[in-house]
Scaffold this active site. Structure first.
Site, PDB file in Angstrom:
ATOM      1  N   LYS A  13       0.543  -1.215   0.121  1.00 21.35           N
ATOM      2  CA  LYS A  13       0.343  -0.124   0.212  1.00 21.35           C
ATOM      3  C   LYS A  13       0.597   1.600  -0.068  1.00 21.35           C
ATOM      4  O   LYS A  13       0.537   2.144  -0.769  1.00 21.35           O
ATOM      5  CB  LYS A  13      -0.465  -0.035   1.263  1.00 21.35           C
ATOM      6  CG  LYS A  13      -1.880  -1.190   1.759  1.00 21.35           C
ATOM      7  CD  LYS A  13      -2.634  -1.090   2.937  1.00 21.35           C
ATOM      8  CE  LYS A  13      -1.965  -1.458   4.366  1.00 21.35           C
ATOM      9  NZ  LYS A  13      -1.547  -2.639   4.390  1.00 21.35           N
ATOM     10  N   ARG A  88      -9.488   0.771   8.808  1.00 19.58           N
ATOM     11  CA  ARG A  88      -9.252  -0.376   9.472  1.00 19.58           C
ATOM     12  C   ARG A  88     -10.547  -1.620  10.172  1.00 19.58           C
ATOM     13  O   ARG A  88      -9.993  -2.398  10.631  1.00 19.58           O
ATOM     14  CB  ARG A  88      -8.193  -0.103  10.386  1.00 19.58           C
ATOM     15  CG  ARG A  88      -6.683  -0.448  10.170  1.00 19.58           C
ATOM     16  CD  ARG A  88      -6.362  -1.405   9.522  1.00 19.58           C
ATOM     17  NE  ARG A  88      -5.159  -1.661   9.800  1.00 19.58           N
ATOM     18  CZ  ARG A  88      -3.874  -0.848   9.586  1.00 19.58           C
ATOM     19  NH1 ARG A  88      -3.478  -0.195   8.793  1.00 19.58           N
ATOM     20  NH2 ARG A  88      -2.013  -1.451  10.216  1.00 19.58           N
ATOM     21  N   ARG A 127      11.998  -5.802   4.621  1.00 23.78           N
ATOM     22  CA  ARG A 127      11.894  -3.774   4.890  1.00 23.78           C
ATOM     23  C   ARG A 127      12.556  -2.630   5.339  1.00 23.78           C
ATOM     24  O   ARG A 127      13.071  -3.193   6.791  1.00 23.78           O
ATOM     25  CB  ARG A 127      10.220  -3.460   5.511  1.00 23.78           C
ATOM     26  CG  ARG A 127       9.533  -2.056   5.276  1.00 23.78           C
ATOM     27  CD  ARG A 127       8.442  -1.377   5.228  1.00 23.78           C
ATOM     28  NE  ARG A 127       7.953  -2.593   6.795  1.00 23.78           N
ATOM     29  CZ  ARG A 127       6.394  -2.143   6.784  1.00 23.78           C
ATOM     30  NH1 ARG A 127       5.731  -1.745   6.189  1.00 23.78           N
ATOM     31  NH2 ARG A 127       6.093  -2.496   7.807  1.00 23.78           N
ATOM     32  N   ARG A 160      11.190  -1.293  10.493  1.00 25.33           N
ATOM     33  CA  ARG A 160       9.980  -0.457  12.364  1.00 25.33           C
ATOM     34  C   ARG A 160       9.948  -1.774  13.150  1.00 25.33           C
ATOM     35  O   ARG A 160      10.182  -2.658  13.165  1.00 25.33           O
ATOM     36  CB  ARG A 160       8.884  -1.071  11.409  1.00 25.33           C
ATOM     37  CG  ARG A 160       8.274   0.721  10.645  1.00 25.33           C
ATOM     38  CD  ARG A 160       7.441   0.281   9.956  1.00 25.33           C
ATOM     39  NE  ARG A 160       5.967   0.068  10.081  1.00 25.33           N
ATOM     40  CZ  ARG A 160       4.850  -0.976   9.299  1.00 25.33           C
ATOM     41  NH1 ARG A 160       4.928   0.382   8.512  1.00 25.33           N
ATOM     42  NH2 ARG A 160       3.441  -1.372   9.880  1.00 25.33           N
ATOM     43  N   ARG A 171      -0.616  -9.123  12.975  1.00 26.61           N
ATOM     44  CA  ARG A 171      -0.456  -8.037  12.047  1.00 26.61           C
ATOM     45  C   ARG A 171      -1.309  -8.654  11.594  1.00 26.61           C
ATOM     46  O   ARG A 171      -3.058  -8.301  10.738  1.00 26.61           O
ATOM     47  CB  ARG A 171       0.470  -6.964  11.650  1.00 26.61           C
ATOM     48  CG  ARG A 171       0.939  -5.818  12.571  1.00 26.61           C
ATOM     49  CD  ARG A 171       2.876  -5.868  12.584  1.00 26.61           C
ATOM     50  NE  ARG A 171       2.386  -4.663  10.411  1.00 26.61           N
ATOM     51  CZ  ARG A 171       3.183  -5.290  10.377  1.00 26.61           C
ATOM     52  NH1 ARG A 171       4.428  -5.279  11.314  1.00 26.61           N
ATOM     53  NH2 ARG A 171       2.854  -4.400   9.066  1.00 26.61           N
TER      54      ARG A 171
HETATM   55  P1  AP5 Z   1       4.812  -1.528   1.787  1.00 29.04           P
HETATM   56  O1  AP5 Z   1       4.103  -0.984   0.682  1.00 29.04           O
HETATM   57  O2  AP5 Z   1       5.423  -0.821   2.976  1.00 29.04           O
HETATM   58  O3  AP5 Z   1       3.582  -2.200   2.480  1.00 29.04           O
HETATM   59  P2  AP5 Z   1       2.327  -1.819   3.179  1.00 29.04           P
HETATM   60  O4  AP5 Z   1       1.165  -2.058   2.415  1.00 29.04           O
HETATM   61  O5  AP5 Z   1       2.269  -0.236   3.199  1.00 29.04           O
HETATM   62  O6  AP5 Z   1       2.531  -2.489   4.847  1.00 29.04           O
HETATM   63  P3  AP5 Z   1       2.767  -2.025   6.313  1.00 29.04           P
HETATM   64  O7  AP5 Z   1       3.551  -2.474   7.181  1.00 29.04           O
HETATM   65  O8  AP5 Z   1       3.120  -0.332   5.705  1.00 29.04           O
HETATM   66  O9  AP5 Z   1       0.926  -1.504   6.241  1.00 29.04           O
HETATM   67  P4  AP5 Z   1       0.302  -2.408   8.151  1.00 29.04           P
HETATM   68  O10 AP5 Z   1      -1.101  -2.025   7.218  1.00 29.04           O
HETATM   69  O11 AP5 Z   1       0.376  -3.087   8.579  1.00 29.04           O
HETATM   70  O12 AP5 Z   1       0.618  -0.961   8.318  1.00 29.04           O
HETATM   71  P5  AP5 Z   1       0.684   0.402   9.310  1.00 29.04           P
HETATM   72  O13 AP5 Z   1       2.129   1.767   9.236  1.00 29.04           O
HETATM   73  O14 AP5 Z   1      -0.686   0.858   8.399  1.00 29.04           O
HETATM   74  O15 AP5 Z   1       5.675  -2.733   1.607  1.00 29.04           O
HETATM   75  C1  AP5 Z   1       6.434  -3.684   2.561  1.00 29.04           C
HETATM   76  C2  AP5 Z   1       7.623  -4.400   2.062  1.00 29.04           C
HETATM   77  O16 AP5 Z   1       7.247  -4.791   0.498  1.00 29.04           O
HETATM   78  C3  AP5 Z   1       8.776  -2.710   1.496  1.00 29.04           C
HETATM   79  O17 AP5 Z   1      10.087  -4.144   1.623  1.00 29.04           O
HETATM   80  C4  AP5 Z   1       8.541  -3.307   0.226  1.00 29.04           C
HETATM   81  O18 AP5 Z   1       9.488  -2.273  -0.636  1.00 29.04           O
HETATM   82  C5  AP5 Z   1       8.461  -3.944  -0.826  1.00 29.04           C
HETATM   83  N1  AP5 Z   1       7.365  -4.425  -1.639  1.00 29.04           N
HETATM   84  C6  AP5 Z   1       6.447  -3.906  -2.086  1.00 29.04           C
HETATM   85  N2  AP5 Z   1       6.257  -3.870  -3.168  1.00 29.04           N
HETATM   86  C7  AP5 Z   1       7.010  -4.966  -3.814  1.00 29.04           C
HETATM   87  C8  AP5 Z   1       6.388  -6.227  -5.217  1.00 29.04           C
HETATM   88  N3  AP5 Z   1       5.635  -6.030  -6.005  1.00 29.04           N
HETATM   89  N4  AP5 Z   1       7.327  -7.062  -4.669  1.00 29.04           N
HETATM   90  C9  AP5 Z   1       8.690  -7.009  -3.607  1.00 29.04           C
HETATM   91  N5  AP5 Z   1       8.462  -6.962  -2.802  1.00 29.04           N
HETATM   92  C10 AP5 Z   1       7.503  -5.355  -2.745  1.00 29.04           C
HETATM   93  O19 AP5 Z   1       0.547  -0.163  10.334  1.00 29.04           O
HETATM   94  C11 AP5 Z   1       1.288  -0.036  11.864  1.00 29.04           C
HETATM   95  C12 AP5 Z   1       0.207   0.124  12.944  1.00 29.04           C
HETATM   96  O20 AP5 Z   1      -0.259   1.094  13.063  1.00 29.04           O
HETATM   97  C13 AP5 Z   1      -1.117  -0.689  13.308  1.00 29.04           C
HETATM   98  O21 AP5 Z   1      -0.564  -2.296  13.396  1.00 29.04           O
HETATM   99  C14 AP5 Z   1      -1.877  -0.646  13.885  1.00 29.04           C
HETATM  100  O22 AP5 Z   1      -1.043  -0.798  15.211  1.00 29.04           O
HETATM  101  C15 AP5 Z   1      -1.789   1.484  13.514  1.00 29.04           C
HETATM  102  N6  AP5 Z   1      -2.725   1.483  12.157  1.00 29.04           N
HETATM  103  C16 AP5 Z   1      -2.182   2.268  11.567  1.00 29.04           C
HETATM  104  N7  AP5 Z   1      -3.255   2.488  11.037  1.00 29.04           N
HETATM  105  C17 AP5 Z   1      -4.524   1.992  12.133  1.00 29.04           C
HETATM  106  C18 AP5 Z   1      -5.602   2.008  12.178  1.00 29.04           C
HETATM  107  N8  AP5 Z   1      -6.327   3.019  10.840  1.00 29.04           N
HETATM  108  N9  AP5 Z   1      -6.401   1.925  13.313  1.00 29.04           N
HETATM  109  C19 AP5 Z   1      -5.877   1.673  13.987  1.00 29.04           C
HETATM  110  N10 AP5 Z   1      -4.143   0.817  14.161  1.00 29.04           N
HETATM  111  C20 AP5 Z   1      -3.551   1.828  12.859  1.00 29.04           C
HETATM  112 MG    MG Z   2       2.514   1.098   4.959  1.00 27.46          MG
END
Ligand code: AP5
Ligand code: MG
Ligand code: ZN
Length: 215
Positions: A13, A88, A127, A160, A171
């Site tokens: 994402k 979420r 990552r 991270r 997660r």
């Molecule tokens: P990346 O693009 O970073 O993936 P992502 O989908 O953004 O994954 P996240 O881990 O950021 O999602 P998340 O939902 O767990 O975390 P968030 O920060 O929202 O890509 C991942 C890796 O893959 C990278 O190394 C990239 O280079 C690689 N990659 C990308 N595309 C590729 C491809 N095509 N091929 C190979 N490799 C590839 O949330 C974190 C925490 O915050 C949650 O657990 C929660 O505690 C809190 N939080 C956040 N939002 C909320 C909410 N709305 N409500 C409640 N709690 C929340």
């Molecule tokens: Mg992300």
């Protein structure tokens, strides 16, 4: 374009959102990034959020909703935005709809980036993110030219706190139980589409743009 990006942790994402910003100049609103900034700044919100994030659980809705509402009021969101990692759960999706109803600007699309669960662990443990510019790398798939340094700005790369195997498992569970029901939520509204999130980042970006009707 007022877009919700859906997808499991590690689906890409953030990676795809950054490409959309570069090409179309629409801001990305990542609740994860906003929360991590609050944690880094040591605010009381950040301290509360950290205890949930470290366990891989969702931060309470009231915390996240307040943050998103503030952000959506900023001027740069007038031309549209990409919501990444929000909503979420169903309560957040309903609260968002209410907020947007009041502003009379409904969402225009929800797009899911689909990646098989088996691929996600390696994406997340591999990552690395730049402290300076936020560029993302992956030691397995898309390594920086110099170990630990950003190709773009030379900044230091970090891992991270929640990208540890145990936390990742949690997660992924939270995603399946609380976030996956949003597919039906947006399908019923008639705005859901999806792209295959495996393959090269550029191939996926093409599919994302096609699916959103962008040139
Ligand atoms: P990346 O693009 O970073 O993936 P992502 O989908 O953004 O994954 P996240 O881990 O950021 O999602 P998340 O939902 O767990 O975390 P968030 O920060 O929202 O890509 C991942 C890796 O893959 C990278 O190394 C990239 O280079 C690689 N990659 C990308 N595309 C590729 C491809 N095509 N091929 C190979 N490799 C590839 O949330 C974190 C925490 O915050 C949650 O657990 C929660 O505690 C809190 N939080 C956040 N939002 C909320 C909410 N709305 N409500 C409640 N709690 C929340
Ligand atoms: Mg992300
Ligand atoms: Zn950088």
């Amino acid at each position: 374009m007022r877009l919700v990006l859906l997808g499991a942790p590690g689906a890409g994402k953030g990676t795809q959102a950054k490409k959309l910003i570069e090409k179309y100049g629409i801001p990305q609103i990542s609740t994860g990034d906003l929360l991590r900034a609050a944690v880094a700044a040591g605010t009381s919100l950040g301290k509360e959020a950290k205890s949930f994030m470290d366990k891989g659980e969702l931060v309470p809705d009231r915390v996240v909703l307040g943050m998103v509402e503030e952000r959506l009021k900023q001027d740069d969101c007038k031309k549209g935005y990409i919501l990444d990692g929000f909503p979420r759960n169903t309560a957040q999706a309903e609260a968002l709809d209410k907020m947007l109803d009041t502003l009379k600007v409904p969402l225009t699309a929800a797009l899911s980036v689909d990646v098989p669960f088996d691929d996600l662990m390696k994406r997340l443990t591999g990552r690395r993110t730049c402290k300076g510019c936020g560029q993302m790398y992956n030691v397995f798939f898309n390594a920086p030219k110099k170990d630990g340094k950003c190709d773009k700005c030379g900044g230091e790369l970090f891992q991270r706190d929640d990208d540890k195997e145990e936390t990742i498992k949690k997660r992924l569970d939270v995603y399946s139980s609380q976030t996956a029901p949003l597919f039906d939520y947006y399908k019923k509204k008639g705005i859901l589409s999806s792209v295959n999130g495996t393959g090269s980042i550029d191939e996926i970006f093409k599919a994302v743009c096609n699916s959103l009707g962008l040139k």
